[in-house]
Design a protein around this motif. Structure first.
Motif, PDB file in Angstrom:
ATOM      1  N   ARG A 284      46.608  51.340  50.348  1.00  0.00           N
ATOM      2  CA  ARG A 284      46.776  52.197  49.357  1.00  0.00           C
ATOM      3  C   ARG A 284      46.808  51.152  47.896  1.00  0.00           C
ATOM      4  N   SER A 285      46.947  49.795  47.898  1.00  0.00           N
ATOM      5  CA  SER A 285      46.885  49.034  46.883  1.00  0.00           C
ATOM      6  C   SER A 285      45.334  49.037  46.344  1.00  0.00           C
ATOM      7  N   GLY A 286      44.335  49.637  46.900  1.00  0.00           N
ATOM      8  CA  GLY A 286      42.872  49.313  46.699  1.00  0.00           C
ATOM      9  C   GLY A 286      42.519  47.794  46.832  1.00  0.00           C
ATOM     10  N   ARG A 287      43.430  47.012  47.227  1.00  0.00           N
ATOM     11  CA  ARG A 287      43.095  45.551  47.606  1.00  0.00           C
ATOM     12  C   ARG A 287      42.884  45.287  49.102  1.00  0.00           C
ATOM     13  N   VAL A 288      41.795  44.694  49.419  1.00  0.00           N
ATOM     14  CA  VAL A 288      41.517  44.198  50.747  1.00  0.00           C
ATOM     15  C   VAL A 288      41.496  42.860  50.857  1.00  0.00           C
TER      16      VAL A 288
ATOM     17  N   ALA B  74      36.002  40.535  46.609  1.00  0.00           N
ATOM     18  CA  ALA B  74      35.611  41.529  45.923  1.00  0.00           C
ATOM     19  C   ALA B  74      36.582  41.883  44.906  1.00  0.00           C
ATOM     20  N   ASP B  75      37.949  41.807  45.013  1.00  0.00           N
ATOM     21  CA  ASP B  75      39.146  42.391  44.034  1.00  0.00           C
ATOM     22  C   ASP B  75      40.372  41.643  43.765  1.00  0.00           C
ATOM     23  N   ASN B  76      39.934  40.287  43.551  1.00  0.00           N
ATOM     24  CA  ASN B  76      41.062  39.405  43.200  1.00  0.00           C
ATOM     25  C   ASN B  76      41.616  39.834  41.816  1.00  0.00           C
ATOM     26  N   PRO B  77      42.907  40.364  41.555  1.00  0.00           N
ATOM     27  CA  PRO B  77      43.260  40.900  40.256  1.00  0.00           C
ATOM     28  C   PRO B  77      43.086  39.804  39.344  1.00  0.00           C
ATOM     29  N   THR B  78      43.136  38.578  39.495  1.00  0.00           N
ATOM     30  CA  THR B  78      43.198  37.638  38.552  1.00  0.00           C
ATOM     31  C   THR B  78      41.809  37.907  37.611  1.00  0.00           C
ATOM     32  N   TYR B  79      40.847  38.547  38.361  1.00  0.00           N
ATOM     33  CA  TYR B  79      39.505  38.423  37.526  1.00  0.00           C
ATOM     34  C   TYR B  79      39.493  39.474  36.496  1.00  0.00           C
TER      35      TYR B  79
ATOM     36  N   THR C 282      43.827  37.395  50.820  1.00  0.00           N
ATOM     37  CA  THR C 282      43.770  38.681  51.743  1.00  0.00           C
ATOM     38  C   THR C 282      45.105  39.513  51.209  1.00  0.00           C
ATOM     39  N   TYR C 283      45.006  40.543  51.533  1.00  0.00           N
ATOM     40  CA  TYR C 283      46.159  41.711  51.213  1.00  0.00           C
ATOM     41  C   TYR C 283      46.690  42.370  52.358  1.00  0.00           C
ATOM     42  N   LEU C 284      47.811  42.925  52.431  1.00  0.00           N
ATOM     43  CA  LEU C 284      48.521  43.270  53.518  1.00  0.00           C
ATOM     44  C   LEU C 284      47.999  44.930  53.474  1.00  0.00           C
ATOM     45  N   ARG C 285      47.857  45.400  54.679  1.00  0.00           N
ATOM     46  CA  ARG C 285      47.624  46.763  54.920  1.00  0.00           C
ATOM     47  C   ARG C 285      49.059  47.658  55.058  1.00  0.00           C
ATOM     48  N   ASP C 286      49.206  48.702  54.569  1.00  0.00           N
ATOM     49  CA  ASP C 286      50.360  49.546  54.930  1.00  0.00           C
ATOM     50  C   ASP C 286      50.580  49.881  56.250  1.00  0.00           C
TER      51      ASP C 286
END
Length: 384
Positions: free
Chosen positions: A50-54, A58-63, A40-44
């Protein structure tokens, strides 16, 4: 479609990803992209993302590194990796609507064929199996009854039938059908289905893309980033059919040697096919690179740089000799899969069971990177 990059495939593979500099990598000097294990990723502070990652599903940058590499190799608009080849393939069918019609090959990967006959039809798909490798068969089938999707597997496992992607793509356009191609055996190095007119291309990345029999993964790439593709992307996230980040990194590592492994396997497979067709114990060799093979001329048009590392042999002694031969090999390993650095042998009819179109005298051979002469000697001693 995206424009072709001005790099040879081996150059793209060696560096891992043509767009690596776009990744949000903490250490910009890292030669190898890091693995992000966070789920999981931190909210602002203002509650935005704003990172585009939640969430990692759905959106692990390793992929993204292996996905960008597949995009470049296939000249695709987008690509996604999945938790398995079956997860990737079935995502296409699940993105259809109940009641949609599908055309698929009679001879294809048995697990997906069984899924289409059971879960696919339970889902409401109307599935017709035809011999897609026969000239005009898909055109005739579409003219008789419309379909929303045509699924090809070429070369088709385990008889290695070759379907004419370009001709079938033209038929699909005339009749308003999408075309998806399982190009696992050809790999992006030998065939580029999207350039031949397909809408989607699928790979069981477990096989040649990874190449080391230590990762289960799948991949899809699209010619156009359209509404249907976005439906597949959403389905992947909501169904959770994604690989773990370490598997994604392992897949990328395997792909760095794809061009070396495929080249070696193709050269050895062609040489073995030529030798085995002269052996008195062998009734028939099935390999697209043999001039005697029914799909040879189509393969010459759409497979560039080799005819693949897969072949099958039919033995004079029938099922009994085929099973006994597999039991006696030493260098060839008795295991189900393909596309790895090790050579595998399998009595395919035993795996597929009742209703399989595979002859019971057939052995499927996945040619690895061992010495081709040693592989031939091992088969000859096992023939008995």
């Amino acid at each position: 479609m995206t424009q072709k990059l001005p790099f040879a495939p081996q150059s793209l593979l060696a560096q891992g990803s043509p767009c690596q500099q776009q990744h949000d990598i903490n250490d910009k000097q890292a030669l190898i992209p890091p693995v992000y294990n966070s789920t999981t990723y931190l909210r602002d502070e203002d509650n935005q993302y704003r990172s585009g990652r939640v969430y990692s599903r759905a959106d692990n940058p390793t992929y993204r590194a292996p996905e960008e590499l597949i995009m470049a190799l296939e000249n695709a608009a987008d690509a996604r990796i999945f938790s398995s080849g079956m997860a990737a393939a079935t995502a296409i069918f699940l993105a259809l609507k109940p009641g949609d019609a599908v055309i698929a090959p009679t001879v294809m990967y048995w697990a997906l064929r069984n899924w289409l006959r059971t879960f696919g039809q339970d889902f409401g798909l109307k599935v017709r199996f035809i011999d897609t490798h026969i000239d005009g068969a898909v055109e005739q089938a579409l003219a008789q009854q419309p379909a929303q999707l045509v699924w090809l597997e070429t070369p088709g496992n385990p008889l290695w039938n070759v379907s004419d992607i370009q001709a079938i793509a033209e038929s699909c356009r005339r009749h308003g059908a999408m075309l998806a191609v399982d190009s696992t055996v050809a790999t992006p190095l030998l065939t580029k289905p999207l350039e031949l007119g397909a809408d989607l291309v699928m790979h069981s990345a477990t096989k040649y893309l990874n190449g080391h029999s230590d990762v289960i993964s799948g991949a899809l790439a699209c010619r156009d980033n359209n509404a249907f593709w976005q439906r597949i992307v959403a389905l992947r996230a909501q169904n959770g059919c994604v690989p773990g980040p370490n598997d994604a990194a392992q897949l990328l590592r395997g792909m760095r040697t794809l061009h070396l492994r495929v080249r070696e396997s193709c050269e050895s497979a062609l040489w073995l096919a030529e030798q085995l067709q002269q052996h008195p114990q062998v009734k028939e060799v099935l390999y697209p690179g043999l001039p005697s093979f029914a799909g040879y001329h189509v393969a010459c048009r759409q497979m560039q740089g080799g005819f693949g590392g897969m072949l099958s042999i039919r033995l004079q002694g029938g099922a009994e000799q085929a099973i006994a031969t597999a039991a006696k090999t030493q260098l060839w390993k008795r295991a189900t899969s393909l596309g790895g650095v090790e050579s595998l042998i399998e009595h395919r009819a035993s795996i597929e069971g009742a209703g399989s179109p595979v002859p019971d005298d057939l052995l499927r051979l996945s040619v690895g990177i061992e010495c081709k002469k040693d592989l031939l000697r091992d088969l000859e001693q096992a023939f008995g």
